[in-house]
Structure formats: C-alpha cells, structure tokens
Design a protein around this motif. Structure first.
Motif, PDB file in Angstrom:
ATOM      1  N   TYR A   9      31.781   9.559 -23.493  1.00  0.00           N
ATOM      2  CA  TYR A   9      30.905   9.152 -24.613  1.00  0.00           C
ATOM      3  C   TYR A   9      29.467   9.067 -24.114  1.00  0.00           C
ATOM      4  N   TRP A  10      28.555   8.913 -25.060  1.00  0.00           N
ATOM      5  CA  TRP A  10      27.166   8.639 -24.700  1.00  0.00           C
ATOM      6  C   TRP A  10      27.078   7.292 -23.984  1.00  0.00           C
ATOM      7  N   ASN A  11      25.964   7.105 -23.345  1.00  0.00           N
ATOM      8  CA  ASN A  11      25.700   5.861 -22.625  1.00  0.00           C
ATOM      9  C   ASN A  11      25.202   4.778 -23.610  1.00  0.00           C
ATOM     10  N   LEU A  34      29.999   9.015 -18.766  1.00  0.00           N
ATOM     11  CA  LEU A  34      28.870   8.683 -19.636  1.00  0.00           C
ATOM     12  C   LEU A  34      27.902   9.855 -19.709  1.00  0.00           C
ATOM     13  N   TYR A  35      27.588  10.300 -20.898  1.00  0.00           N
ATOM     14  CA  TYR A  35      26.640  11.408 -21.079  1.00  0.00           C
ATOM     15  C   TYR A  35      25.265  10.855 -21.414  1.00  0.00           C
ATOM     16  N   GLU A  36      24.259  11.435 -20.761  1.00  0.00           N
ATOM     17  CA  GLU A  36      22.870  10.996 -21.013  1.00  0.00           C
ATOM     18  C   GLU A  36      22.270  11.878 -22.106  1.00  0.00           C
ATOM     19  N   PHE A  37      21.410  11.290 -22.908  1.00  0.00           N
ATOM     20  CA  PHE A  37      20.711  12.086 -23.924  1.00  0.00           C
ATOM     21  C   PHE A  37      19.669  12.967 -23.256  1.00  0.00           C
ATOM     22  N   TYR A  43      18.348  15.999 -28.526  1.00  0.00           N
ATOM     23  CA  TYR A  43      18.900  15.034 -27.581  1.00  0.00           C
ATOM     24  C   TYR A  43      20.353  15.281 -27.192  1.00  0.00           C
ATOM     25  N   LYS A  44      21.018  16.210 -27.924  1.00  0.00           N
ATOM     26  CA  LYS A  44      22.406  16.534 -27.545  1.00  0.00           C
ATOM     27  C   LYS A  44      22.489  17.802 -26.689  1.00  0.00           C
ATOM     28  N   TRP A  47      24.781  17.911 -23.458  1.00  0.00           N
ATOM     29  CA  TRP A  47      26.191  17.790 -23.883  1.00  0.00           C
ATOM     30  C   TRP A  47      26.669  19.079 -24.541  1.00  0.00           C
ATOM     31  N   LEU A  62      32.087  13.641 -29.279  1.00  0.00           N
ATOM     32  CA  LEU A  62      32.053  12.387 -28.507  1.00  0.00           C
ATOM     33  C   LEU A  62      32.268  11.247 -29.479  1.00  0.00           C
ATOM     34  N   THR A 212      22.691   5.926 -31.385  1.00  0.00           N
ATOM     35  CA  THR A 212      21.958   7.052 -30.789  1.00  0.00           C
ATOM     36  C   THR A 212      20.483   7.064 -31.230  1.00  0.00           C
TER      37      THR A 212
END
Ligand SMILES: N[C@@H](CCC(=O)N[C@@H](CS)C(=O)NCC(=O)O)C(=O)O
Length: 219
Positions: A9-11, A34-37, A43-44, A47, A62, A212
C-alpha cells in the motif's frame, strides 16, 4: 519454507490501516511493502510504471495482499480475509448471527464510503459530513448499549474497522463525537488494547497522512 504474506500500500493510513491493526493485534508475521508517491502531478507514476502490472493481480491496485495462493486487491475483502484466516474467533461465523454482523459491517462501510467520497470529491466537506453522518453515529451509539465492543462482549474484526473510521473523522474535526460518548469510548478502549497501544508507539506505525495527495482535504 513458505514466504511471508505481503501487504502492499501507499505510505499512508487510507484504506489499509484497519488491516494493519488487525495484523499487528494477531501477531501475523508479514511484510509491509510501502510505496512512495512520485512528485506531482503524476503521483502514482512509480507504482504504475514499475510495480502495478508485475504482481500477478487480477485487479491491479493498492492495497494488495499476497499470501501463498491468495493474490488479491480490494481493501475490505483483504481485511475480511486476514480476519478469517488469522483471526481465530475475531471473525464471527455462527450462521444464526451472521445477519447482524453483516448489517453492522454495512453501516460502518456506509460511514466510511461517504467520508472518503466527500473528502475527495467535494469542497463542502463539513456541511455534508454534518448533514449525513450524525444519524449513523446515533444508531451505532445506541447499538452499543452497555456492551464493551460493537458486537457485544467479544472483540471482533468490526471493532478494528469501526475504530479506524471513527478515528479518521476525528482528524477532520477533533470534537466531532462530542454528542456520542459511547463512540468516544470506543476510540479509547481500542487504543488501550495492549497489542494496539504497543504498535501505535512503534516506529512502524503510520500516524498520518490519512489519505493520498489528491484528496481535496489534506489530512
Ligand atoms: N476499491 C478499492 C479502491 C482502491 C483505491 O482507490 N486505491 C487507491 C489508493 S486508496 C490507489 O491509489 N490505487 C492505486 C492505483 O490507482 O493505481 C479498494 O477498496 O481497495
């Protein structure tokens, strides 16, 4: 040896924090990816270009959850899957009372979906939240009665979801539950569960952001 399950998932807390609480409470040995923007406006980008389509997911998104043969997305089904597989009693499965469990779950999800919808899509957030949510808070407040947890005397997976949904509302407005003492109590009771308070003090805990960068309201 089987690989550890992975939660991607995102952070942020977003749609996954209730599952994280559940995994920590149940002491599941899992990996948190954890995925960073990426920088705005896309911003995706990282990913989408480097991860989304290489994980073997039917509906690449995600959060995702990979656990042996299970490769899934959709936050609420992931939450349920974790509760069912690792929950040992936290996921009620008595046929005669499932109607009640599902009814409560549906109400909590109504509150959550409306909250995220207005957070992303509307600039009249406070007006809409005040107009729509208190009616649902009230029925939940009454439903608790004298029970310590939302389904009665036993802690269940729904307490995790309810906590996160209530907590997200308090970030928006800290006194939002001033007329709902039982809901305030739920927040306190949940945070006092030893495994939860330990996790909340740890460096792994993501206190914020809640959503987000494209949400209308940055919380
Ligand atoms: N219905 C899905 C929605 C998932 C979703 O909207 N994910 C957002 C973050 S909360 C995202 O950025 N997904 C990655 C993408 O759009 O590629 C769920 O509940 O999991």
């Amino acid at each position: 040896m089987a690989e550890k399950p992975v939660l991607g998932y995102w952070n942020i807390r977003g749609y996954t924090q209730a599952t994280r609480f559940l995994l920590k409470y149940l002491k599941v040995d899992y990996e948190e990816k954890l995925y960073e923007f990426s920088p705005p406006p896309d911003y995706k980008k990282d990913w989408r270009e480097n991860h989304q389509f290489s994980l073997g997911l039917d509906f690449p998104n995600l959060p995702y959850w990979i656990d042996e043969d299970v490769k899934m997305t959709e936050s609420i089904p992931i939450f349920r899957e974790v509760a069912r597989k690792y929950g040992r009693g936290i996921f009620p499965n008595e046929e005669e009372t499932l109607w009640k469990v599902e009814m409560v779950e549906s109400l909590i999800l109504d509150i959550l979906r409306f909250f995220t919808y207005v957070l992303y899509r509307s600039d009249q957030l406070f007006e809409l939240i005040n107009e729509v949510q208190p009616e649902k808070f009230k029925v939940l407040e009454n439903f608790f009665g004298n029970n310590p947890w939302v389904l009665g005397s036993q802690l269940s997976y729904l307490d995790f979801l309810l906590y996160e949904v209530l907590y997200q509302h308090t970030v928006l407005k800290s006194d939002i539950f001033q007329n709902f003492p039982r809901l305030q109590e739920h927040i306190k009771n949940f945070e006092a569960i030893p495994e939860i308070s330990e996790y909340m003090k740890s460096s792994e805990f993501i206190a914020s952001p809640v959503y987000t960068p494209v949400a209308n309201y940055k919380i």
